[in-house]
Design an enzyme around this catalytic site. Structure first.
Site, PDB file in Angstrom:
ATOM      1  N   TRP A  29     -18.484  29.942 -46.184  1.00 12.18           N
ATOM      2  CA  TRP A  29     -19.526  29.939 -47.224  1.00 12.18           C
ATOM      3  C   TRP A  29     -18.963  30.157 -48.626  1.00 12.18           C
ATOM      4  O   TRP A  29     -19.646  29.895 -49.606  1.00 12.18           O
ATOM      5  CB  TRP A  29     -20.568  31.032 -46.925  1.00 12.18           C
ATOM      6  CG  TRP A  29     -19.954  32.397 -46.739  1.00 12.18           C
ATOM      7  CD1 TRP A  29     -19.623  32.984 -45.548  1.00 12.18           C
ATOM      8  CD2 TRP A  29     -19.549  33.315 -47.759  1.00 12.18           C
ATOM      9  NE1 TRP A  29     -19.036  34.211 -45.766  1.00 12.18           N
ATOM     10  CE2 TRP A  29     -18.985  34.436 -47.116  1.00 12.18           C
ATOM     11  CE3 TRP A  29     -19.620  33.300 -49.154  1.00 12.18           C
ATOM     12  CZ2 TRP A  29     -18.481  35.536 -47.826  1.00 12.18           C
ATOM     13  CZ3 TRP A  29     -19.116  34.387 -49.858  1.00 12.18           C
ATOM     14  CH2 TRP A  29     -18.552  35.489 -49.201  1.00 12.18           C
ATOM     15  N   ASN A  30     -17.720  30.664 -48.766  1.00 10.63           N
ATOM     16  CA  ASN A  30     -17.269  31.055 -50.116  1.00 10.63           C
ATOM     17  C   ASN A  30     -16.832  29.876 -50.980  1.00 10.63           C
ATOM     18  O   ASN A  30     -16.878  29.948 -52.201  1.00 10.63           O
ATOM     19  CB  ASN A  30     -16.195  32.145 -50.057  1.00 10.63           C
ATOM     20  CG  ASN A  30     -14.972  31.728 -49.297  1.00 10.63           C
ATOM     21  OD1 ASN A  30     -15.014  30.795 -48.492  1.00 10.63           O
ATOM     22  ND2 ASN A  30     -13.864  32.399 -49.528  1.00 10.63           N
TER      23      ASN A  30
ATOM     24  N   LYS B 264     -18.832  21.207 -39.463  1.00  5.48           N
ATOM     25  CA  LYS B 264     -19.865  22.249 -39.404  1.00  5.48           C
ATOM     26  C   LYS B 264     -19.702  23.197 -40.591  1.00  5.48           C
ATOM     27  O   LYS B 264     -18.798  24.017 -40.631  1.00  5.48           O
ATOM     28  CB  LYS B 264     -19.781  23.071 -38.118  1.00  5.48           C
ATOM     29  CG  LYS B 264     -21.064  23.877 -37.915  1.00  5.48           C
ATOM     30  CD  LYS B 264     -20.879  25.174 -37.178  1.00  5.48           C
ATOM     31  CE  LYS B 264     -20.380  26.300 -38.037  1.00  5.48           C
ATOM     32  NZ  LYS B 264     -21.305  26.763 -39.088  1.00  5.48           N
ATOM     33  N   PRO B 265     -20.589  23.073 -41.590  1.00  4.46           N
ATOM     34  CA  PRO B 265     -20.504  24.009 -42.715  1.00  4.46           C
ATOM     35  C   PRO B 265     -21.090  25.365 -42.325  1.00  4.46           C
ATOM     36  O   PRO B 265     -21.780  25.479 -41.308  1.00  4.46           O
ATOM     37  CB  PRO B 265     -21.368  23.336 -43.793  1.00  4.46           C
ATOM     38  CG  PRO B 265     -22.340  22.490 -43.046  1.00  4.46           C
ATOM     39  CD  PRO B 265     -21.668  22.095 -41.747  1.00  4.46           C
ATOM     40  N   ALA B 266     -20.826  26.377 -43.150  1.00  2.01           N
ATOM     41  CA  ALA B 266     -21.360  27.719 -42.882  1.00  2.01           C
ATOM     42  C   ALA B 266     -22.884  27.704 -42.995  1.00  2.01           C
ATOM     43  O   ALA B 266     -23.444  27.026 -43.858  1.00  2.01           O
ATOM     44  CB  ALA B 266     -20.775  28.711 -43.874  1.00  2.01           C
TER      45      ALA B 266
ATOM     46  N   GLY C 271     -11.924  30.475 -42.307  1.00  2.00           N
ATOM     47  CA  GLY C 271     -12.867  31.579 -42.127  1.00  2.00           C
ATOM     48  C   GLY C 271     -12.114  32.848 -41.778  1.00  2.00           C
ATOM     49  O   GLY C 271     -10.939  33.012 -42.126  1.00  2.00           O
ATOM     50  N   SER C 272     -12.781  33.721 -41.067  1.00  2.00           N
ATOM     51  CA  SER C 272     -12.191  35.031 -40.789  1.00  2.00           C
ATOM     52  C   SER C 272     -11.120  34.944 -39.697  1.00  2.00           C
ATOM     53  O   SER C 272     -11.156  34.059 -38.828  1.00  2.00           O
ATOM     54  CB  SER C 272     -13.284  36.007 -40.363  1.00  2.00           C
ATOM     55  OG  SER C 272     -13.885  35.563 -39.172  1.00  2.00           O
TER      56      SER C 272
ATOM     57  N   GLU D 169      -7.012  28.526 -41.485  1.00  2.00           N
ATOM     58  CA  GLU D 169      -6.800  29.163 -42.788  1.00  2.00           C
ATOM     59  C   GLU D 169      -7.681  30.403 -42.773  1.00  2.00           C
ATOM     60  O   GLU D 169      -8.888  30.314 -42.884  1.00  2.00           O
ATOM     61  CB  GLU D 169      -7.169  28.182 -43.897  1.00  2.00           C
ATOM     62  CG  GLU D 169      -6.453  28.481 -45.181  1.00  2.00           C
ATOM     63  CD  GLU D 169      -7.274  29.363 -46.067  1.00  2.00           C
ATOM     64  OE1 GLU D 169      -7.146  30.613 -45.919  1.00  2.00           O
ATOM     65  OE2 GLU D 169      -8.041  28.847 -46.868  1.00  2.00           O
TER      66      GLU D 169
ATOM     67  N   CYS E 203     -10.194  34.008 -50.221  1.00  4.13           N
ATOM     68  CA  CYS E 203      -9.161  34.482 -49.297  1.00  4.13           C
ATOM     69  C   CYS E 203      -7.841  34.724 -50.012  1.00  4.13           C
ATOM     70  O   CYS E 203      -6.964  35.381 -49.472  1.00  4.13           O
ATOM     71  CB  CYS E 203      -8.994  33.506 -48.146  1.00  4.13           C
ATOM     72  SG  CYS E 203      -8.746  31.834 -48.718  1.00  4.13           S
TER      73      CYS E 203
ATOM     74  N   GLU F  15      -9.047  42.982 -46.163  1.00  6.63           N
ATOM     75  CA  GLU F  15      -9.553  42.117 -47.211  1.00  6.63           C
ATOM     76  C   GLU F  15     -10.805  42.758 -47.817  1.00  6.63           C
ATOM     77  O   GLU F  15     -11.751  43.066 -47.098  1.00  6.63           O
ATOM     78  CB  GLU F  15      -9.919  40.791 -46.528  1.00  6.63           C
ATOM     79  CG  GLU F  15      -9.771  39.608 -47.385  1.00  6.63           C
ATOM     80  CD  GLU F  15      -9.935  38.321 -46.586  1.00  6.63           C
ATOM     81  OE1 GLU F  15     -10.420  38.335 -45.445  1.00  6.63           O
ATOM     82  OE2 GLU F  15      -9.568  37.286 -47.146  1.00  6.63           O
TER      83      GLU F  15
HETATM   84  P1  ADP Z   1     -17.191  34.803 -42.829  1.00  7.42           P
HETATM   85  O1  ADP Z   1     -17.189  36.187 -42.235  1.00  7.42           O
HETATM   86  O2  ADP Z   1     -16.400  34.686 -44.075  1.00  7.42           O
HETATM   87  O3  ADP Z   1     -18.528  34.142 -42.869  1.00  7.42           O
HETATM   88  P2  ADP Z   1     -16.603  33.439 -40.407  1.00  7.42           P
HETATM   89  O4  ADP Z   1     -15.275  33.292 -39.779  1.00  7.42           O
HETATM   90  O5  ADP Z   1     -17.633  34.267 -39.729  1.00  7.42           O
HETATM   91  O6  ADP Z   1     -16.317  33.939 -41.877  1.00  7.42           O
HETATM   92  O7  ADP Z   1     -17.254  32.018 -40.673  1.00  7.42           O
HETATM   93  C1  ADP Z   1     -16.523  30.878 -41.038  1.00  7.42           C
HETATM   94  C2  ADP Z   1     -17.129  29.681 -40.364  1.00  7.42           C
HETATM   95  O8  ADP Z   1     -17.017  29.835 -38.952  1.00  7.42           O
HETATM   96  C3  ADP Z   1     -18.609  29.482 -40.624  1.00  7.42           C
HETATM   97  O9  ADP Z   1     -18.885  28.087 -40.689  1.00  7.42           O
HETATM   98  C4  ADP Z   1     -19.242  30.104 -39.421  1.00  7.42           C
HETATM   99  O10 ADP Z   1     -20.529  29.582 -39.179  1.00  7.42           O
HETATM  100  C5  ADP Z   1     -18.285  29.668 -38.355  1.00  7.42           C
HETATM  101  N1  ADP Z   1     -18.315  30.450 -37.106  1.00  7.42           N
HETATM  102  C6  ADP Z   1     -18.735  31.712 -36.927  1.00  7.42           C
HETATM  103  N2  ADP Z   1     -18.643  32.061 -35.626  1.00  7.42           N
HETATM  104  C7  ADP Z   1     -18.119  30.994 -34.977  1.00  7.42           C
HETATM  105  C8  ADP Z   1     -17.747  30.710 -33.620  1.00  7.42           C
HETATM  106  N3  ADP Z   1     -17.894  31.605 -32.655  1.00  7.42           N
HETATM  107  N4  ADP Z   1     -17.239  29.492 -33.332  1.00  7.42           N
HETATM  108  C9  ADP Z   1     -17.075  28.586 -34.309  1.00  7.42           C
HETATM  109  N5  ADP Z   1     -17.395  28.775 -35.583  1.00  7.42           N
HETATM  110  C10 ADP Z   1     -17.912  29.964 -35.921  1.00  7.42           C
END
Ligand code: ADP
Length: 485
Positions: free
Chosen positions: A158-159, A182-184, A235-236, A257, A291, A388
């Site tokens: 989302w950032n 798949k966007p956030a 993402g995370s 990443e 990040c 972080e």
């Molecule tokens: P943040 O905590 O910065 O939102 P996330 O890693 O939770 O980071 O999210 C990054 C992306 O991963 C988003 O598009 C989120 O919807 C997606 N995401 C979250 N959980 C899952 C999962 N179990 N499998 C695949 N994608 C996921």
């Protein structure tokens, strides 16, 4: 809300599968809110595994024709897409600010940065040449070529809801892959607007598909579906590791990443004003939610107090507000949970002896706003050192020797970006070798560019985005041995 857009049809509230805009099979939806005022922006389809299987099948059906185009032909689509983005910059910036909260000027910068991946990879894919290796045995000849991996999937955060998509889609499409994105869930509209522009410039049906909805269900199907040959995730670290485990049974190529814990090192010989400008940009851009944000300011003792004084004045001067207001320097955090997290980290630092010089609390504007914050007396046992921060909190600690600074900088499981302010050339070279990071910015903190390899080591991930390496992440090397010559 839509009144501020000059082209309202860019604000798409449906998913794109095989060139068709569609709802979830059961018509369920997810709500999206504006982080600046928590007002609803709209809904998007809540898709799951079934829609994902259809999108993957569409991408797979589109792959033979797309990959058979010449690089020049694929590049023409990418260039047209870039132009469409530039032609719609203001509307795209408003959509981005509405869903993410960052100031409009930052939103424009993100969109143009994202757009720059299209011409780069349109050019770069024309130069993916194979090798003719000197013969290793009489009567033989070895040759290589690079081929697209097939269907790729991109999961974006989302950032940077806009730029993360071209960073993945541009190399994928340039390489000849088709893609499922798949966007956030919190910020889906920038990706949908980008897909709308892709459709307008005639990208064939199925080459790009965008799914919104249940992250675990969509991500789970992407991971187990054997037709998906590559996953690029930003993402995370936690979700990245889970995704890697989920992808293991189908042995997909992965680019990850993930999180960072960037040290920002200022040496006594640094240009102070320059270091302060870089520190502000690196720390407070997107309210500290990147990040590669400076996470730990390590400042040599001879310049420490002057650096802290200068930073305090600049942090106090930041104007916090709605990103749509042109006077805003810093917008809100993404949601209430983010505010709670950041506040808990500041309280932890305070309890362990940090000194709050500026801010350190929820902002008077309320909602998701947090005060730009500066604290000193940072120590390794504090959460702001270990993890972080992902918020507008600058935490500073002094050091004496270069060796000490390097040890502190490397004292983390992350290894994405690092920063060094120094005018000593020999030190620069030593640090380039000693810092366990994928990237180091020396007297500059704007690392991301289409031309350069962005990515981390350790728990910050795998693979690189941008540069010629970013293209090869979507390609396989095929080797042919010609015998009997
Ligand atoms: P943040 O905590 O910065 O939102 P996330 O890693 O939770 O980071 O999210 C990054 C992306 O991963 C988003 O598009 C989120 O919807 C997606 N995401 C979250 N959980 C899952 C999962 N179990 N499998 C695949 N994608 C996921």
């Amino acid at each position: 809300m839509l009144d501020i857009l000059s082209d309202k049809s860019l604000f798409r509230r449906q998913c794109l599968i095989n060139g068709q805009w569609c709802d979830a099979d059961d018509n369920s939806v997810l709500a999206v809110t504006n982080p600046a005022n928590e007002e609803p922006l709209g809904t998007v389809p809540k898709c799951g595994a079934a829609e994902t299987r259809r999108a993957v099948a569409a991408a797979s059906a589109a792959f033979p024709a797309w990959s058979a185009l010449t690089p020049l032909q694929r590049g023409a689509y990418l260039r047209a897409w870039e132009q469409a983005i530039k032609d719609n910059l203001e509307d795209l910036a408003k959509i981005l600010t509405l869903e993410e909260g960052k100031p409009l000027a930052e939103a424009r910068g993100e969109i143009l940065q994202g757009a720059s991946y299209f011409p780069w990879f349109a050019e770069e894919c024309r130069r993916v040449c194979g090798d003719v290796t000197p013969s290793f045995r009489p009567g033989t000849q070895a040759l290589t070529r690079h081929a697209p991996v097939g269907v790729a999937a991109a999961i974006t955060p989302w950032n940077f809801p806009f730029s993360m998509l071209p960073r993945k889609a541009a190399p994928a499409l340039a390489a000849g892959c088709t893609i499922v994105v798949k966007p956030a869930g919190r910020t889906p509209y920038s990706a949908l607007a980008l897909a709308e522009l892709g459709m307008r410039v005639g990208i064939p049906a199925g080459v790009i598909n965008v799914l919104t909805g249940d992250a675990a269900a969509i991500g789970g199907e992407i991971a187990v579906n054997p037709t998906v040959r590559k996953v690029s995730f930003t993402g995370s670290t936690e979700v990245g590791k889970q995704l890697a485990a989920d992808c293991a049974p189908t042995l997909k190529r992965m680019s990850l990443e993930l999180g960072g814990n960037a040290p920002f090192m200022v040496f006594d010989d640094a240009d102070l004003d320059k270091a302060l400008d870089l520190a502000m940009g690196s720390k407070f851009r997107n309210a500290g939610q990147t990040c590669i944000c400076a996470n730990r300011f390590l400042v040599q003792s001879g310049i420490h107090d002057r650096f802290v004084d200068g930073l305090a004045a600049r942090v106090k001067a930041l104007r916090v507000g709605n990103g749509l207001d042109p006077d805003t320097d810093m917008g809100p955090l993404i949601n209430a949970r983010a505010v709670e997290r950041v506040d808990a980290m500041v309280r932890d630092a305070e309890a362990k002896g940090a000194r709050l010089l500026v801010g350190g609390h929820r902002h008077a504007l309320g909602g998701n706003f947090y005060e730009p914050t500066l604290l000193t007396g940072l120590k390794p046992d504090m959460r702001v050192f270990q993890g972080e921060i992902f918020g507008p909190v600058a935490a500073v600690m002094p050091f004496v020797t270069e060796e000490e600074a390097v040890a502190l900088a490397n004292d983390t499981s992350y290894g994405l970006a690092s920063y060094v302010c120094t005018r000593d050339l020999a030190r620069t070279w030593r640090l380039f070798g000693a810092l366990q990071y994928g990237m180091v910015g020396v007297n500059d903190a704007t690392l991301a560019a289409a031309e350069t390899p962005f990515g981390g080591v350790k728990y910050s991930g795998l693979g690189r985005e941008g540069s010629s390496e970013g293209l090869l992440e979507y390609m396989e090397t095929h080797y042919m041995l010609l015998g009997g010559l």
